[in-house]
Design a protein around this motif. Sequence first.
Motif, mmCIF file in Angstrom:
data_model
loop_
_atom_site.group_PDB
_atom_site.id
_atom_site.type_symbol
_atom_site.label_atom_id
_atom_site.label_comp_id
_atom_site.label_asym_id
_atom_site.label_seq_id
_atom_site.Cartn_x
_atom_site.Cartn_y
_atom_site.Cartn_z
ATOM 1 N N LYS A 24 -10.084 -5.451 -2.918
ATOM 2 C CA LYS A 24 -10.032 -4.620 -1.718
ATOM 3 C C LYS A 24 -11.129 -5.100 -0.773
ATOM 4 O O LYS A 24 -12.294 -5.157 -1.135
ATOM 5 C CB LYS A 24 -10.249 -3.155 -2.091
ATOM 6 C CG LYS A 24 -10.116 -2.193 -0.949
ATOM 7 C CD LYS A 24 -8.684 -1.763 -0.749
ATOM 8 C CE LYS A 24 -8.485 -0.899 0.472
ATOM 9 N NZ LYS A 24 -9.010 0.415 0.448
ATOM 10 N N ARG B 264 0.871 -1.186 0.000
ATOM 11 C CA ARG B 264 0.000 0.000 0.000
ATOM 12 C C ARG B 264 0.899 1.225 0.000
ATOM 13 O O ARG B 264 1.761 1.376 0.861
ATOM 14 C CB ARG B 264 -0.895 0.026 1.235
ATOM 15 C CG ARG B 264 -1.731 1.310 1.303
ATOM 16 C CD ARG B 264 -2.646 1.363 2.467
ATOM 17 N NE ARG B 264 -1.883 1.320 3.720
ATOM 18 C CZ ARG B 264 -2.431 1.198 4.911
ATOM 19 N NH1 ARG B 264 -3.733 1.079 5.029
ATOM 20 N NH2 ARG B 264 -1.691 1.187 5.980
ATOM 21 N N TRP C 276 -3.002 0.320 -3.983
ATOM 22 C CA TRP C 276 -2.585 -1.044 -3.642
ATOM 23 C C TRP C 276 -2.032 -1.736 -4.872
ATOM 24 O O TRP C 276 -2.474 -1.482 -5.990
ATOM 25 C CB TRP C 276 -3.767 -1.846 -3.114
ATOM 26 C CG TRP C 276 -4.138 -1.506 -1.712
ATOM 27 C CD1 TRP C 276 -5.046 -0.570 -1.309
ATOM 28 C CD2 TRP C 276 -3.603 -2.089 -0.528
ATOM 29 N NE1 TRP C 276 -5.118 -0.541 0.059
ATOM 30 C CE2 TRP C 276 -4.242 -1.480 0.563
ATOM 31 C CE3 TRP C 276 -2.658 -3.086 -0.288
ATOM 32 C CZ2 TRP C 276 -3.964 -1.819 1.870
ATOM 33 C CZ3 TRP C 276 -2.376 -3.429 1.017
ATOM 34 C CH2 TRP C 276 -3.029 -2.803 2.087
ATOM 35 N N ARG D 31 0.931 5.374 0.100
ATOM 36 C CA ARG D 31 0.126 6.549 0.423
ATOM 37 C C ARG D 31 0.314 7.590 -0.675
ATOM 38 O O ARG D 31 1.430 7.807 -1.145
ATOM 39 C CB ARG D 31 0.538 7.096 1.775
ATOM 40 C CG ARG D 31 0.075 6.191 2.910
ATOM 41 C CD ARG D 31 0.668 6.612 4.256
ATOM 42 N NE ARG D 31 0.327 5.689 5.319
ATOM 43 C CZ ARG D 31 0.799 4.451 5.451
ATOM 44 N NH1 ARG D 31 1.610 3.962 4.557
ATOM 45 N NH2 ARG D 31 0.446 3.692 6.459
ATOM 46 N N GLY E 284 -12.332 -4.253 2.939
ATOM 47 C CA GLY E 284 -12.186 -3.383 4.099
ATOM 48 C C GLY E 284 -10.995 -2.449 3.924
ATOM 49 O O GLY E 284 -10.891 -1.753 2.933
ATOM 50 N N GLU E 285 -10.097 -2.490 4.882
ATOM 51 C CA GLU E 285 -8.940 -1.587 4.861
ATOM 52 C C GLU E 285 -7.738 -2.155 4.125
ATOM 53 O O GLU E 285 -6.727 -1.477 3.973
ATOM 54 C CB GLU E 285 -8.530 -1.252 6.304
ATOM 55 C CG GLU E 285 -9.574 -0.445 7.052
ATOM 56 C CD GLU E 285 -9.785 0.921 6.417
ATOM 57 O OE1 GLU E 285 -8.783 1.604 6.119
ATOM 58 O OE2 GLU E 285 -10.958 1.296 6.211
ATOM 59 N N ILE E 286 -7.806 -3.412 3.698
ATOM 60 C CA ILE E 286 -6.641 -4.057 3.093
ATOM 61 C C ILE E 286 -7.022 -4.701 1.756
ATOM 62 O O ILE E 286 -8.170 -5.078 1.550
ATOM 63 C CB ILE E 286 -6.044 -5.106 4.066
ATOM 64 C CG1 ILE E 286 -4.651 -5.520 3.616
ATOM 65 C CG2 ILE E 286 -6.957 -6.280 4.238
ATOM 66 C CD1 ILE E 286 -3.862 -6.239 4.693
ATOM 67 N N GLU F 299 -4.717 6.240 -1.155
ATOM 68 C CA GLU F 299 -3.751 5.152 -1.233
ATOM 69 C C GLU F 299 -3.917 4.374 -2.526
ATOM 70 O O GLU F 299 -4.950 4.429 -3.178
ATOM 71 C CB GLU F 299 -3.920 4.202 -0.049
ATOM 72 C CG GLU F 299 -5.287 3.536 -0.018
ATOM 73 C CD GLU F 299 -5.555 2.769 1.259
ATOM 74 O OE1 GLU F 299 -4.848 2.978 2.250
ATOM 75 O OE2 GLU F 299 -6.485 1.953 1.246
#
Length: 164
Positions: A91, A12, A24, A14, A93-95, A22
């Motif tokens: 993707k 990831r 990925w 930023r 959630g957050e990951i 972000e």
Amino acid sequence: MNQFPVAIIMERRRLQNRWVDEAWEAVGVVPAFAGGAGAEGGAAPRRILAETDRDQWLVGGFVLELFRDEADNYFLNMSSPVPKVFVMWRKEGEIAAPVSVSASYGEAARWLDSGEQVDGIPMSREIADWVGDFVNTHYKPAPRKKVRRNDPLAQDRERGRGQS
């Protein structure tokens, strides 16, 4: 054996962007030998790098599997300048979580055609040797077809044979 256990490294980054925070990307596919890094199946992603502008996670429990009916696509991959392992991810959630891995150009193209996120990662030497052995054993080039040239007088000769 047509299976090779692997772990995937997801990164990831930023971003300084008004619309997106972000980005990925799958950045590595590494062998996951028994007891080695990433060998544990179903384990949670493990952070292996934490920097101010990027993070990396190791996600284990994947198997690169080869099938005889994809031998043509493995051959195309291995004969390219940089053979790749393709990682489909989503993707969650957050990951970003890897879903599947393949060495087949055809399978990667099908994933992309269906709208999935797919990254191609250069193969490690161990994986390239393994896929290369499979290709050498199972790839059979299509037989060459004899091409008839366009002969404008061929019809006249055919007609002449039938008139005798």
